[in-house]
Design an enzyme around this catalytic site. Structure first.
Site, mmCIF file in Angstrom:
data_model
loop_
_atom_site.group_PDB
_atom_site.id
_atom_site.type_symbol
_atom_site.label_atom_id
_atom_site.label_comp_id
_atom_site.label_asym_id
_atom_site.label_seq_id
_atom_site.Cartn_x
_atom_site.Cartn_y
_atom_site.Cartn_z
ATOM 1 N N ASP A 336 0.842 -1.206 0.000
ATOM 2 C CA ASP A 336 0.000 0.000 0.000
ATOM 3 C C ASP A 336 0.871 1.248 0.000
ATOM 4 O OD1 ASP A 336 0.883 -0.692 2.584
ATOM 5 O OD2 ASP A 336 -0.788 0.301 3.568
ATOM 6 N N ARG A 340 4.991 4.254 6.320
ATOM 7 C CA ARG A 340 4.454 4.172 7.685
ATOM 8 C C ARG A 340 4.493 2.726 8.189
ATOM 9 N NH1 ARG A 340 -1.507 5.776 5.724
ATOM 10 N NH2 ARG A 340 -2.287 3.725 5.140
ATOM 11 N N ASP A 341 3.909 2.506 9.352
ATOM 12 C CA ASP A 341 4.031 1.184 9.968
ATOM 13 C C ASP A 341 3.030 0.189 9.371
ATOM 14 O OD1 ASP A 341 1.829 2.417 10.983
ATOM 15 O OD2 ASP A 341 2.334 2.146 13.103
ATOM 16 N N GLU A 342 2.992 0.143 8.039
ATOM 17 C CA GLU A 342 2.182 -0.835 7.312
ATOM 18 C C GLU A 342 3.046 -1.520 6.265
ATOM 19 O OE1 GLU A 342 -2.003 -0.440 6.302
ATOM 20 O OE2 GLU A 342 -1.933 1.575 7.113
ATOM 21 N N ASP A 349 -5.647 -2.859 -2.862
ATOM 22 C CA ASP A 349 -4.803 -1.884 -3.558
ATOM 23 C C ASP A 349 -4.175 -2.525 -4.793
ATOM 24 O OD1 ASP A 349 -5.141 -1.404 -0.731
ATOM 25 O OD2 ASP A 349 -3.759 0.274 -0.897
ATOM 26 N N TRP A 401 -11.191 -6.666 -2.101
ATOM 27 C CA TRP A 401 -9.839 -6.974 -1.616
ATOM 28 C C TRP A 401 -9.544 -8.439 -1.988
ATOM 29 C CZ3 TRP A 401 -11.624 -2.418 -0.562
ATOM 30 C CH2 TRP A 401 -10.768 -1.402 -0.154
ATOM 31 N N GLU A 602 -2.402 9.001 -0.952
ATOM 32 C CA GLU A 602 -3.522 8.177 -0.476
ATOM 33 C C GLU A 602 -4.827 8.964 -0.526
ATOM 34 O OE1 GLU A 602 -2.981 7.012 3.594
ATOM 35 O OE2 GLU A 602 -4.323 5.287 3.383
ATOM 36 N N HIS A 623 0.987 6.162 -2.241
ATOM 37 C CA HIS A 623 -0.035 5.121 -2.245
ATOM 38 C C HIS A 623 -0.492 4.975 -3.697
ATOM 39 C CE1 HIS A 623 -1.460 3.729 1.672
ATOM 40 N NE2 HIS A 623 -2.600 3.357 1.115
HETATM 41 C C1 BGC Z 1 -4.161 0.816 3.696
HETATM 42 C C2 BGC Z 1 -4.986 0.782 2.450
HETATM 43 C C3 BGC Z 1 -5.803 -0.465 2.564
HETATM 44 C C4 BGC Z 1 -6.759 -0.174 3.668
HETATM 45 C C5 BGC Z 1 -7.799 -1.205 3.861
HETATM 46 C C6 BGC Z 1 -5.100 1.077 4.822
HETATM 47 O O1 BGC Z 1 -4.515 1.263 6.038
HETATM 48 O O2 BGC Z 1 -3.109 1.707 3.630
HETATM 49 O O3 BGC Z 1 -4.452 1.158 1.319
HETATM 50 O O4 BGC Z 1 -6.377 -0.991 1.438
HETATM 51 O O5 BGC Z 1 -6.095 0.112 4.884
HETATM 52 O O6 BGC Z 1 -8.838 -0.623 4.317
#
Ligand code: BGC
Length: 717
Positions: A336, A340-342, A349, A401, A602, A623
């Protein structure tokens, strides 16, 4: 690997990255030498002081519980009589606690996973004999100069540390059945970006601006004394006052601390990466100068295959942002965001962007690997999580998704023409469609369940991230769409798909019965785009009217946005499609460009008119999802359309849709069947089309359709 055992440290190394070592002699003439290796963590293997390969962050990221890629390196020319192989292992994705918002139990479980290597040096001598030097307890380990390394938090490196006090490695009992040969593209340092400016901010900070948001790391080059330190933080944007800002990284520290040795030296982090445009220098010996820094872009080694140039500099910047967005988020898996912390493999996505991705770059191998992870992660009931590899405590299936399971393989097949991905994924596609049938509360629709809806839709009720389109509507529409893709895939593979054809008919009827009216822009878009509307023309007209009445503003989110321009262009509202595409005010693709964006944001208004931020908790400036507009540029504006009956662009339909406001457009695709270029420009109010194709084409210009051989064609319209 025949003999190798996993080896680990004899005591926990904590944050410090262990270095595993094997010294070996080669006494006979070598014909060929290979190193096969992988790690729990990420590793850097150095033989006789040189990296064995330019593959960084190996072994990449897979569903580690089931699949761990093994790399094979040719080391023939690196060998000497006496050899020293040293392998540093960082936490990587494997034993980092990530992500930021999961539960403590999962974070601890991951953080406690051991770091290990497993590998073999295979020596083939000129006399035909063979020797295998496999990881075992004869290997040693020591603490290395990497004192800390983690995916989100960064790296600490002490150049004064030489590994010493070597201890015996220990065996680790870990399954070898999970070892697979490298499947994906290798991750490499693909480009260098030199900084533009050193800024002294109003808050008194020293900030280096690279002028471009990138994913990778910063190389520093300086003359220093042992013990002096360089310390910096990463950020994507400056705040309203022009100060350094990275609250939007949330818990990710994105921090680098380098302790210098004596003299001239060069360092960059080795076992982690960052998404950034700026770094804030917290410590730097002496006065920093531009020459001290270089940005190194790290990405899966995907080759660019798509190029777009237009007569509008802002649109050209948008295209550049889309390309950079892809480079920044195609680091072994489609993520995504990189900062950040993801940085997770959000399936929604990826499906939103896969078409654009496959035109911009050759991503066949990249997606083949990730689809195998989708299959590996798929639950027994067929559910596909929202994140692959799964790093969430609850990884439920959401419509749009989980549909990545059908949409991505189908698109990769269409773009590259290789049915292998369909045969690899067919079972997974079928399980996904069957899952919906078992999860729904209403037969032949998908009702109930937890969904992200039209994520970030601008018609979201206040306080919600979800647009106003109904969950059941979106989920049922995607059910129909995925079932349709499954049928197509099955037919290509020569399977009897009657059962699913009947199901698809039932879904369409149930959908039409249940949802006779559409409420939001996205609902109209899905009804038309997925072939569900009884009268698509009328539905598209209503959509166009809705948008116009709303001041020609999009209200769509992740689900509606990728298709909105396609629907408008296909149903006679090309003008409106261009209105939206060329709009400069928020919300639009060009608004962020006007705000200096160098990647896709984003949120359309990640930075608002007054320079303040949309939010601190969910505001990524890299994003790729809304970058999916590029597939409209290729397919509609430039008119290069793949034909389902001739996948891989074996034959291409060219139907450009020019608009004077853009001035000119040229799109070029390097396909499996040759290069195709379609361009147009306005000259004195007339359009001059230029098409060059290395494959047969069907050209639709000025209302006529002509089948043509490969060649170069110009038309006036
Ligand atoms: C991500 C998105 C993702 C979404 C799901 C977010 O935190 O960065 O791109 O698809 O969560 O809801």
């Amino acid at each position: 690997m025949r003999k190798a055992e996993y080896i680990t440290t004899s005591r926990p190394a904590g944050d410090i990255c262990p270095v595993f070592r094997k010294m070996f002699s080669v006494s006979k003439q070598i014909q060929k030498a290979e190193l096969q290796m992988t790690a729990l963590g990420v590793y850097e293997a150095v033989l006789n002081g040189k990296r064995v390969s330019d593959y960084v962050l190996a072994p990449g990221w897979t569903t580690y519980e089931k699949r761990l890629q093994v790399q094979t390196y040719d080391i023939t020319d690196m060998l000497r009589e006496e050899n020293d192989l040293q392998v540093t292992v960082g936490k990587g994705w494997f034993s980092s606690p990530m992500p930021g918002f999961t539960n403590d139990e999962d974070r601890t479980r991951r953080a406690e996973r051991p770091r290990a290597v497993v590998g073999e040096i295979c020596l083939t001598y000129e006399d035909g004999s063979e020797e295998i030097i496999a990881t075992d307890v004869a290997w040693e380990w020591a603490e290395g100069p990497v004192r800390f390394s983690e995916i989100y938090d960064g790296e600490a490196y002490d150049a004064t540390v030489e590994p010493a006090d070597w201890k015996k490695a220990e065996l680790l009992d870990w399954p070898k059945e999970i070892l697979i040969p490298q499947e994906g593209e290798e991750i490499r340092e693909i480009e260098r970006v030199l900084p533009k400016e050193i800024i002294h901010t109003p808050a008194g900070e020293t900030v280096v601006d690279f002028g471009q948001e990138i994913t990778g790391y910063v190389e520093i080059c300086l003359d220093a004394k042992a013990g002096e330190q360089v310390e910096f933080l990463h950020g994507e944007v400056l705040d309203q006052q022009g100060n350094f800002y990275n609250d939007n990284y949330r818990t990710a520290k994105a921090h680098v601390l380098y302790t210098c040795k004596d003299g001239q030296q060069t360092y960059h982090p080795v076992l982690t990466f960052f998404g950034f445009r700026y770094i804030k220098l917290v410590q730097f010996p002496g006065k920093p100068a531009l020459e001290n820094f270089a940005g190194i872009v790290v990405c899966s080694d995907i080759r660019q295959t798509g190029y777009i140039r237009t007569g509008d500099p802002m649109v050209n910047q948008l295209i550049s942002n889309i390309i950079w967005g892809q480079k920044g988020n195609f680091l072994d898996i489609p993520t995504d965001c990189p900062q950040r912390d993801e940085r997770l493999g959000w399936t929604g996505d990826a499906q939103v962007f896969v078409k654009t991705a496959s035109y911009n770059f050759d991503v066949e191998k990249f997606f083949v690997k990730w689809m195998h992870d989708i299959s590996a992660e798929q639950r027994a009931d067929g559910g596909v999580g929202v994140v692959v590899p799964n790093y969430l405590p609850v990884n439920d299936s959401s419509a749009a998704w989980g549909d990545a399971a059908t949409i991505c393989p189908w698109q990769i097949y269409l773009t590259y023409g290789n049915p292998q991905i369909l045969s690899d994924q067919f079972d997974s596609m079928k399980k996904w469609v069957d899952f919906i049938g078992s999860a729904t509360t209403t037969p032949d629709l998908w009702t109930g369940g937890q969904h992200f809806g039209d994520w970030l839709g601008l018609d979201a009720p206040s306080g919600s991230y979800k647009g106003s389109s109904r969950d059941d509507f979106i989920a049922s529409a995607f059910y129909a769409y995925s079932t349709g893709l499954l049928i197509k895939a099955g037919k290509i593979l020569g399977k009897d798909m009657t059962e699913y054809e009947t199901l698809k008919d039932r879904i369409v009827s149930a959908f039409r019965r249940t949802f006779p009216d559409y409420t939001t822009q996205t609902e109209h878009i899905l009804a038309v785009h997925f072939g569900l509307a009884e009268d698509p023309q009328k539905t598209a007209d209503v959509l166009a009217e809705m948008i116009r009445k709303d001041g020609s503003r999009m209200r769509t989110g992740f689900v509606g946005t990728p298709y909105i321009l396609h629907v408008l262009s296909e149903y006679g509202h090309g003008d409106l499609a261009y209105d939206l595409f060329l709009r400069k005010a928020y919300p639009s693709w060009l608004y962020p460009v006007g705000k200096g964006a160098t990647t896709i944001w984003e949120h359309w208004d990640g930075i608002m008119e007054d320079g303040s931020f949309w939010s601190t908790d969910m505001n990524s400036f890299n994003h790729y999802a809304y970058g999916s507009v590029a597939d409209w540029i290729y397919e509609k504006a430039a008119g290069i359309r793949p034909m389902e009956e001739a996948p891989g662009f074996e034959r291409v339909m060219i139907a450009p849709m020019p608009d004077e406001r853009l001035g000119s457009l040229e799109a070029e695709l390097h396909t499996r069947n040759g290069v195709i270029r379609s361009g147009w420009r306005y000259v004195d109010g007339c359009v001059r089309y230029e098409i060059t194709a290395e494959m047969p084409v069907t050209i639709c210009v000025n209302g006529t359709k002509k089948d043509m051989e490969p060649g170069k064609y110009t038309f006036w319209g």
